[in-house]
Design an enzyme around this catalytic site. Structure first.
Site, mmCIF file in Angstrom:
data_model
loop_
_atom_site.group_PDB
_atom_site.id
_atom_site.type_symbol
_atom_site.label_atom_id
_atom_site.label_comp_id
_atom_site.label_asym_id
_atom_site.label_seq_id
_atom_site.Cartn_x
_atom_site.Cartn_y
_atom_site.Cartn_z
ATOM 1 N N ARG A 37 -4.898 -15.775 -6.640
ATOM 2 C CA ARG A 37 -5.986 -16.697 -6.282
ATOM 3 C C ARG A 37 -5.694 -17.432 -4.972
ATOM 4 O O ARG A 37 -6.492 -18.245 -4.522
ATOM 5 C CB ARG A 37 -6.220 -17.716 -7.400
ATOM 6 C CG ARG A 37 -6.519 -17.082 -8.725
ATOM 7 C CD ARG A 37 -8.004 -16.979 -9.005
ATOM 8 N NE ARG A 37 -8.251 -15.955 -9.989
ATOM 9 C CZ ARG A 37 -8.659 -14.714 -9.698
ATOM 10 N NH1 ARG A 37 -8.896 -14.355 -8.458
ATOM 11 N NH2 ARG A 37 -8.840 -13.826 -10.648
ATOM 12 N N HIS A 67 4.464 -7.135 -4.762
ATOM 13 C CA HIS A 67 3.070 -6.719 -4.534
ATOM 14 C C HIS A 67 2.343 -7.875 -3.860
ATOM 15 O O HIS A 67 2.349 -8.987 -4.357
ATOM 16 C CB HIS A 67 2.413 -6.360 -5.870
ATOM 17 C CG HIS A 67 1.140 -5.576 -5.747
ATOM 18 N ND1 HIS A 67 0.095 -5.976 -4.943
ATOM 19 C CD2 HIS A 67 0.750 -4.408 -6.311
ATOM 20 C CE1 HIS A 67 -0.887 -5.077 -5.031
ATOM 21 N NE2 HIS A 67 -0.516 -4.105 -5.861
ATOM 22 N N TYR A 70 -3.745 -9.063 -4.342
ATOM 23 C CA TYR A 70 -4.775 -8.044 -4.095
ATOM 24 C C TYR A 70 -6.058 -8.663 -3.547
ATOM 25 O O TYR A 70 -7.001 -7.976 -3.205
ATOM 26 C CB TYR A 70 -5.066 -7.230 -5.363
ATOM 27 C CG TYR A 70 -5.353 -8.073 -6.576
ATOM 28 C CD1 TYR A 70 -6.621 -8.610 -6.780
ATOM 29 C CD2 TYR A 70 -4.356 -8.351 -7.506
ATOM 30 C CE1 TYR A 70 -6.873 -9.415 -7.883
ATOM 31 C CE2 TYR A 70 -4.597 -9.165 -8.604
ATOM 32 C CZ TYR A 70 -5.858 -9.683 -8.782
ATOM 33 O OH TYR A 70 -6.104 -10.500 -9.858
ATOM 34 N N HIS A 107 -2.411 -3.332 -0.544
ATOM 35 C CA HIS A 107 -3.680 -2.597 -0.545
ATOM 36 C C HIS A 107 -4.203 -2.635 0.892
ATOM 37 O O HIS A 107 -4.360 -3.725 1.445
ATOM 38 C CB HIS A 107 -4.695 -3.260 -1.476
ATOM 39 C CG HIS A 107 -4.320 -3.193 -2.928
ATOM 40 N ND1 HIS A 107 -5.097 -3.734 -3.924
ATOM 41 C CD2 HIS A 107 -3.252 -2.637 -3.545
ATOM 42 C CE1 HIS A 107 -4.521 -3.520 -5.100
ATOM 43 N NE2 HIS A 107 -3.394 -2.859 -4.892
ATOM 44 N N GLU A 142 -0.601 1.319 -0.401
ATOM 45 C CA GLU A 142 -0.906 1.932 -1.692
ATOM 46 C C GLU A 142 -2.084 2.896 -1.574
ATOM 47 O O GLU A 142 -3.069 2.613 -0.889
ATOM 48 C CB GLU A 142 -1.207 0.836 -2.726
ATOM 49 C CG GLU A 142 -1.489 1.406 -4.120
ATOM 50 C CD GLU A 142 -1.482 0.358 -5.230
ATOM 51 O OE1 GLU A 142 -1.216 -0.831 -4.952
ATOM 52 O OE2 GLU A 142 -1.741 0.752 -6.384
ATOM 53 N N ASP A 176 -0.240 5.623 -6.429
ATOM 54 C CA ASP A 176 -0.695 5.145 -7.738
ATOM 55 C C ASP A 176 -1.404 6.307 -8.440
ATOM 56 O O ASP A 176 -2.423 6.803 -7.952
ATOM 57 C CB ASP A 176 -1.638 3.944 -7.540
ATOM 58 C CG ASP A 176 -2.038 3.282 -8.849
ATOM 59 O OD1 ASP A 176 -2.507 3.999 -9.760
ATOM 60 O OD2 ASP A 176 -1.892 2.052 -8.969
ATOM 61 N N HIS A 179 -5.050 5.729 -9.353
ATOM 62 C CA HIS A 179 -5.909 5.693 -8.165
ATOM 63 C C HIS A 179 -6.151 7.083 -7.585
ATOM 64 O O HIS A 179 -7.289 7.416 -7.246
ATOM 65 C CB HIS A 179 -5.296 4.801 -7.075
ATOM 66 C CG HIS A 179 -5.163 3.357 -7.478
ATOM 67 N ND1 HIS A 179 -4.582 2.417 -6.671
ATOM 68 C CD2 HIS A 179 -5.539 2.709 -8.613
ATOM 69 C CE1 HIS A 179 -4.600 1.233 -7.281
ATOM 70 N NE2 HIS A 179 -5.167 1.387 -8.466
ATOM 71 N N HIS A 211 3.329 4.089 -8.677
ATOM 72 C CA HIS A 211 2.710 3.286 -9.737
ATOM 73 C C HIS A 211 2.267 4.275 -10.793
ATOM 74 O O HIS A 211 1.383 5.096 -10.543
ATOM 75 C CB HIS A 211 1.486 2.534 -9.194
ATOM 76 C CG HIS A 211 1.830 1.298 -8.428
ATOM 77 N ND1 HIS A 211 0.903 0.638 -7.639
ATOM 78 C CD2 HIS A 211 2.984 0.579 -8.359
ATOM 79 C CE1 HIS A 211 1.501 -0.428 -7.099
ATOM 80 N NE2 HIS A 211 2.743 -0.479 -7.515
ATOM 81 N N ASP A 224 -10.834 3.081 -10.767
ATOM 82 C CA ASP A 224 -9.660 2.206 -10.795
ATOM 83 C C ASP A 224 -9.599 1.299 -12.030
ATOM 84 O O ASP A 224 -9.656 0.084 -11.912
ATOM 85 C CB ASP A 224 -9.591 1.367 -9.498
ATOM 86 C CG ASP A 224 -8.299 0.553 -9.407
ATOM 87 O OD1 ASP A 224 -7.428 0.696 -10.289
ATOM 88 O OD2 ASP A 224 -8.177 -0.226 -8.447
ATOM 89 N N HIS A 226 -6.919 1.062 -15.123
ATOM 90 C CA HIS A 226 -5.676 1.630 -15.644
ATOM 91 C C HIS A 226 -5.710 1.727 -17.171
ATOM 92 O O HIS A 226 -6.286 0.876 -17.832
ATOM 93 C CB HIS A 226 -4.481 0.756 -15.256
ATOM 94 C CG HIS A 226 -4.347 0.557 -13.774
ATOM 95 N ND1 HIS A 226 -3.311 -0.141 -13.222
ATOM 96 C CD2 HIS A 226 -5.114 0.959 -12.731
ATOM 97 C CE1 HIS A 226 -3.451 -0.159 -11.901
ATOM 98 N NE2 HIS A 226 -4.539 0.491 -11.586
ATOM 99 N N GLU A 256 1.890 -0.220 -14.456
ATOM 100 C CA GLU A 256 0.876 -1.287 -14.309
ATOM 101 C C GLU A 256 -0.202 -1.037 -15.352
ATOM 102 O O GLU A 256 -1.395 -1.089 -15.059
ATOM 103 C CB GLU A 256 0.229 -1.239 -12.925
ATOM 104 C CG GLU A 256 1.157 -1.382 -11.758
ATOM 105 C CD GLU A 256 0.420 -1.215 -10.432
ATOM 106 O OE1 GLU A 256 -0.262 -0.183 -10.241
ATOM 107 O OE2 GLU A 256 0.516 -2.119 -9.605
HETATM 108 ZN ZN ZN Z 1 -5.381 -0.126 -9.720
HETATM 109 FE FE FE Z 2 -1.226 0.262 -8.287
HETATM 110 FE FE FE Z 3 -1.947 -2.372 -6.357
#
Ligand code: ZN
Ligand code: FE
Ligand code: FE
Length: 277
Positions: A37, A67, A70, A107, A142, A176, A179, A211, A224, A226, A256
């Site tokens: 956030r 990471h 995002y 990303h 990624e 990933d 992804h 990932h 996307d 998971h 993840e």
């Molecule tokens: Zn993802």
């Molecule tokens: Fe990922």
């Molecule tokens: Fe990611």
């Protein structure tokens, strides 16, 4: 030995993440550098890092993966959003040097309605602003699923970003599995072909982390979402091939999947059980 870990909450510091990893038979982990956030990142204490290094050494940890939040977008059409991404990445990379020789996953961003080419240019330009010759951290781009206007939705777009970055030896790729499957790379029926394509376009040496996630959606869905290992459309036999592939088997794998710690422990045990030494 399989190097595997999962995403952990960073709120309790490095020593506690390492302990948590050991408790689930992991030998690496991933964490967010700060609250997605936004807001200021917690300061990193040397004492915490030293304790972490001790545990990591005792338990033969592989590299850990930070990471980036995002929520940052280095190729936004809004300059103030790009400035925020630059500032965040710069600060994160400085902090990462307190835990040297690890990796930072990013990303590549969403181009909004500017087109992929413009997005690639903007993200590369921010990378040129923040990368430093003397840094020990490798920044990983990624592979994305291509939802919305994400860039990095195929190997060529990632390669185009890397080609525009001066210090590209400080860059790598994090692949990933959810992804790329959602993005149209068929790792269920043709892992070999997908790895060959990666090698041809980017070069397999650039692949630094995986990932490992199953997908809630069908092949080429660009969604996307998971799923737990073996419970989605990718399925366990594809993961068995991936973790045992001669070109992938020594990379660090990061889960993840939608799990709490006990669920991660089960997935790690499952994957260790099908890994061939
Ligand atoms: Zn993802
Ligand atoms: Fe990922
Ligand atoms: Fe990611």
């Amino acid at each position: 030995m399989l190097t595997i870990g999962c995403h952990l909450s960073a709120s309790k510091g490095f020593e506690n993440m390492a302990k948590e990893a050991v408790s689930i038979n992991a030998n690496t982990f991933q964490f967010f550098t700060r609250n997605p956030r936004g807001g200021k990142a917690k300061s990193i204490s040397k004492k915490d890092v030293d304790k972490f290094l001790e545990i990591a050494k005792e338990n033969n940890f592989g590299k850990i993966l930070a990471h980036a939040p995002y929520t940052i977008n280095p190729c936004s059409d809004d300059e103030s959003i790009r400035d925020f991404a630059r500032m965040t990445m710069k600060d994160d990379l400085e902090r990462m040097e307190l835990v040297p020789n690890n990796m930072y996953n990013l990303h590549p961003g969403s181009h909004k309605n500017q087109g992929a080419e413009k997005g690639i240019e903007l993200t590369a330009s921010i990378l040129n602003d923040v990368l430093k010759k003397e840094q020990t951290t490798i920044v990983l781009l990624e592979t994305m699923s291509g939802k919305g206007s994400e860039i990095g939705r195929n190997f060529s777009e990632l390669k185009s970003i890397m080609d525009k970055v001066e210090l590209s030896d400080r860059l790598g790729i994090c692949l990933d599995t959810c992804h790329i499957y959602d993005g149209g790379y068929d790792i269920v029926n043709d892992v070999e072909g997908v790895i060959e394509e990666f090698d041809r376009i980017i070069g397999i040496k650039k692949l630094k982390a995986i990932h490992i996630n199953d997908s809630k959606n069908r092949f080429n869905s660009h969604k996307d979402r998971h799923e737990k290992i073996g419970e989605g459309y990718i399925g366990l036999s594809a993961f068995e091939k991936i973790i045992n592939h001669p070109m992938l088997k020594d990379l660090p794998f990061f889960l993840e999947t939608p799990n709490e710690l006990d669920g991660y422990a089960k997935e790690i045990a499952l994957l260790r059980g099908i890994y061939k030494q």
